[in-house]
Design an enzyme around this catalytic site. Sequence first.
Site, PDB file in Angstrom:
ATOM      1  CB  CYS A 111      -0.874  -0.262   1.540  1.00  0.00           C
ATOM      2  SG  CYS A 111      -2.123  -1.659   1.344  1.00  0.00           S
ATOM      3  CG  HIS A 247      -3.304   3.635   1.763  1.00  0.00           C
ATOM      4  ND1 HIS A 247      -3.539   2.118   0.893  1.00  0.00           N
ATOM      5  CD2 HIS A 247      -3.174   2.429   2.228  1.00  0.00           C
ATOM      6  CE1 HIS A 247      -3.865   1.785   1.065  1.00  0.00           C
ATOM      7  NE2 HIS A 247      -3.914   0.687   2.652  1.00  0.00           N
ATOM      8  CG  ASN A 277      -6.573  -0.876   1.165  1.00  0.00           C
ATOM      9  OD1 ASN A 277      -6.411  -0.838   0.162  1.00  0.00           O
ATOM     10  ND2 ASN A 277      -6.345  -1.342   2.532  1.00  0.00           N
TER      11      ASN A 277
HETATM   12  O1  UT7 Z   1      -3.458  -1.361   3.601  1.00  0.00           O
HETATM   13  C1  UT7 Z   1      -3.365  -2.252   4.494  1.00  0.00           C
HETATM   14  C2  UT7 Z   1      -3.884  -1.242   5.573  1.00  0.00           C
HETATM   15  N1  UT7 Z   1      -5.383  -1.943   6.114  1.00  0.00           N
HETATM   16  C3  UT7 Z   1      -5.592  -1.331   7.355  1.00  0.00           C
HETATM   17  O2  UT7 Z   1      -4.769  -0.337   7.394  1.00  0.00           O
HETATM   18  C4  UT7 Z   1      -6.450  -2.289   7.766  1.00  0.00           C
HETATM   19  C5  UT7 Z   1      -6.216  -1.968   9.457  1.00  0.00           C
HETATM   20  N2  UT7 Z   1      -7.619  -2.507  10.071  1.00  0.00           N
HETATM   21  C6  UT7 Z   1      -8.714  -2.369  10.048  1.00  0.00           C
HETATM   22  O3  UT7 Z   1      -8.922  -1.225   9.505  1.00  0.00           O
HETATM   23  C7  UT7 Z   1      -9.508  -3.011  10.624  1.00  0.00           C
HETATM   24  O4  UT7 Z   1      -8.918  -3.266  12.363  1.00  0.00           O
HETATM   25  C8  UT7 Z   1     -10.710  -4.091  10.291  1.00  0.00           C
HETATM   26  C9  UT7 Z   1     -11.808  -3.339   8.908  1.00  0.00           C
HETATM   27  C10 UT7 Z   1     -10.376  -4.912   9.091  1.00  0.00           C
HETATM   28  C11 UT7 Z   1     -11.327  -4.771  11.447  1.00  0.00           C
HETATM   29  O5  UT7 Z   1     -12.589  -3.725  12.579  1.00  0.00           O
HETATM   30  P1  UT7 Z   1     -12.261  -4.181  14.149  1.00  0.00           P
HETATM   31  O6  UT7 Z   1     -13.091  -3.173  14.467  1.00  0.00           O
HETATM   32  O7  UT7 Z   1     -10.546  -4.054  14.356  1.00  0.00           O
HETATM   33  O8  UT7 Z   1     -12.474  -6.157  13.880  1.00  0.00           O
HETATM   34  P2  UT7 Z   1     -12.318  -6.831  14.425  1.00  0.00           P
HETATM   35  O9  UT7 Z   1     -11.263  -7.955  13.751  1.00  0.00           O
HETATM   36  O10 UT7 Z   1     -12.229  -6.488  15.842  1.00  0.00           O
HETATM   37  O11 UT7 Z   1     -13.323  -8.341  14.268  1.00  0.00           O
HETATM   38  C12 UT7 Z   1     -14.759  -7.392  15.191  1.00  0.00           C
HETATM   39  C13 UT7 Z   1     -15.544  -9.081  15.375  1.00  0.00           C
HETATM   40  C14 UT7 Z   1     -15.529  -9.915  14.993  1.00  0.00           C
HETATM   41  O12 UT7 Z   1     -16.126 -10.512  15.588  1.00  0.00           O
HETATM   42  P3  UT7 Z   1     -16.762 -11.262  17.742  1.00  0.00           P
HETATM   43  O13 UT7 Z   1     -14.986 -11.639  17.675  1.00  0.00           O
HETATM   44  O14 UT7 Z   1     -16.464 -10.086  17.642  1.00  0.00           O
HETATM   45  O15 UT7 Z   1     -17.465 -11.536  18.124  1.00  0.00           O
HETATM   46  C15 UT7 Z   1     -15.140 -10.148  13.519  1.00  0.00           C
HETATM   47  O16 UT7 Z   1     -15.552 -12.249  13.877  1.00  0.00           O
HETATM   48  O17 UT7 Z   1     -16.696  -8.427  13.502  1.00  0.00           O
HETATM   49  C16 UT7 Z   1     -16.072  -9.985  13.094  1.00  0.00           C
HETATM   50  N3  UT7 Z   1     -16.297  -9.638  11.153  1.00  0.00           N
HETATM   51  C17 UT7 Z   1     -16.988  -9.277  10.736  1.00  0.00           C
HETATM   52  N4  UT7 Z   1     -18.390  -9.710  10.944  1.00  0.00           N
HETATM   53  C18 UT7 Z   1     -19.361  -8.911   9.690  1.00  0.00           C
HETATM   54  C19 UT7 Z   1     -14.957  -9.794  10.740  1.00  0.00           C
HETATM   55  N5  UT7 Z   1     -15.256  -9.102   9.631  1.00  0.00           N
HETATM   56  C20 UT7 Z   1     -16.385  -9.466   9.333  1.00  0.00           C
HETATM   57  C21 UT7 Z   1     -17.590  -8.642   8.183  1.00  0.00           C
HETATM   58  N6  UT7 Z   1     -18.560  -8.647   8.714  1.00  0.00           N
HETATM   59  N7  UT7 Z   1     -17.200  -8.521   7.034  1.00  0.00           N
END
Ligand code: UT7
Length: 320
Positions: A111, A247, A277
């Site tokens: 990225c 980004h 992204n």
């Molecule tokens: O370009 C490269 C750089 N990449 C980035 O900058 C990404 C940076 N990270 C992020 O943007 C965030 O961490 C994410 C958007 C990827 C994830 O958001 P989060 O608030 O950190 O969520 P999480 O990973 O802690 O997941 C929370 C919950 C989980 O469920 P439980 O364990 O709390 O029951 C996941 O299983 O959300 C669940 N989950 C989803 N639910 C519905 C994960 N993906 C999804 C989904 N739909 N697509």
Amino acid sequence: MRIKIIGTGSAVPENIVTNQMLSEIMDTSDEWITTRTGIRQRRIAVTETTSGLASQAARKALEDSGCSPEEIDLIIVATFSPDRCMPNTACTVQAALGCKNAVAFDLNAACSGFLFALNTAQAYMAAGIYRTALLVGAEEISKTVDWKDRSTCVLFGDGAGAAVVQAREGTPMAFVQYSDGTKGEVLTCSEKALKNPWAEPAEDPRMLCMDGQEVFKFAVRKVPECIHEVARQAGISVSQIDWFLLHQANSRIIDSVAKHLGVSRERFPMNLDRYGNTSAASIPLLLDEVRREGRIREGDLVVLSGFGAGLTWGAALLEW
Ligand code: UT7
């Protein structure tokens, strides 16, 4: 010697995939994706190719710059998702546009790729080696994600953005770029497993994997740091910067960076709601959009900042 952006262009696949469409094929929802990321839809290639999108964006940037194909002496394509390992995508773009005097190569910094390409061009120009460069960020991330992994596949999109930059008399732009390979495992995308008559047969490894929270924490810490650093290098305060083109990974990252810097959120243009992204394509795609909307004016100070797999990150400060 400094560099000036004299033309921009972009290209995206026709196929629009909304959050609602994703929720019909996997366990996710528009509400989750929108509130956690700000993404509402993305473009996903059906017939387009990485090199085709790269060439289209590059052609538009070249037309916009008013340069002839022969004037381009350097082409760098930033991508981690080329159509082929070789020839490189930049050579394919060179052939498509007829830039017969250019040297052409690809660069992979995920990225941060477009930013690293810009800094590479700047260094060549400061050394007096090249004068006019065509820089492209192009990705088809849809072929690298696991479409059964809802935690990653909903985040990404396909597309390409390009800029023509030219050497000008004047103070060089300020830039910083960093890498930390020891944290590489938080965001990976594997190629095929080793296969030859002497190696043990192995399954192809998993494709794109990400520890989202670790990448999030890294981004909100490093991006403000490197923006402060380029401002310091240029002898200005962050409040004097007119535009912050980051980004486009997550609107919550952009909110947090704006808050850390104490800068109005309005100075952080965003298009991730429409494209998701797009990795190396995200900064030039945004650059092209804001430029064509006439939001950036001659003399504006613009900071570009990228972060991603590697880990890699950096920033560049330009006078428009
Ligand atoms: O370009 C490269 C750089 N990449 C980035 O900058 C990404 C940076 N990270 C992020 O943007 C965030 O961490 C994410 C958007 C990827 C994830 O958001 P989060 O608030 O950190 O969520 P999480 O990973 O802690 O997941 C929370 C919950 C989980 O469920 P439980 O364990 O709390 O029951 C996941 O299983 O959300 C669940 N989950 C989803 N639910 C519905 C994960 N993906 C999804 C989904 N739909 N697509």
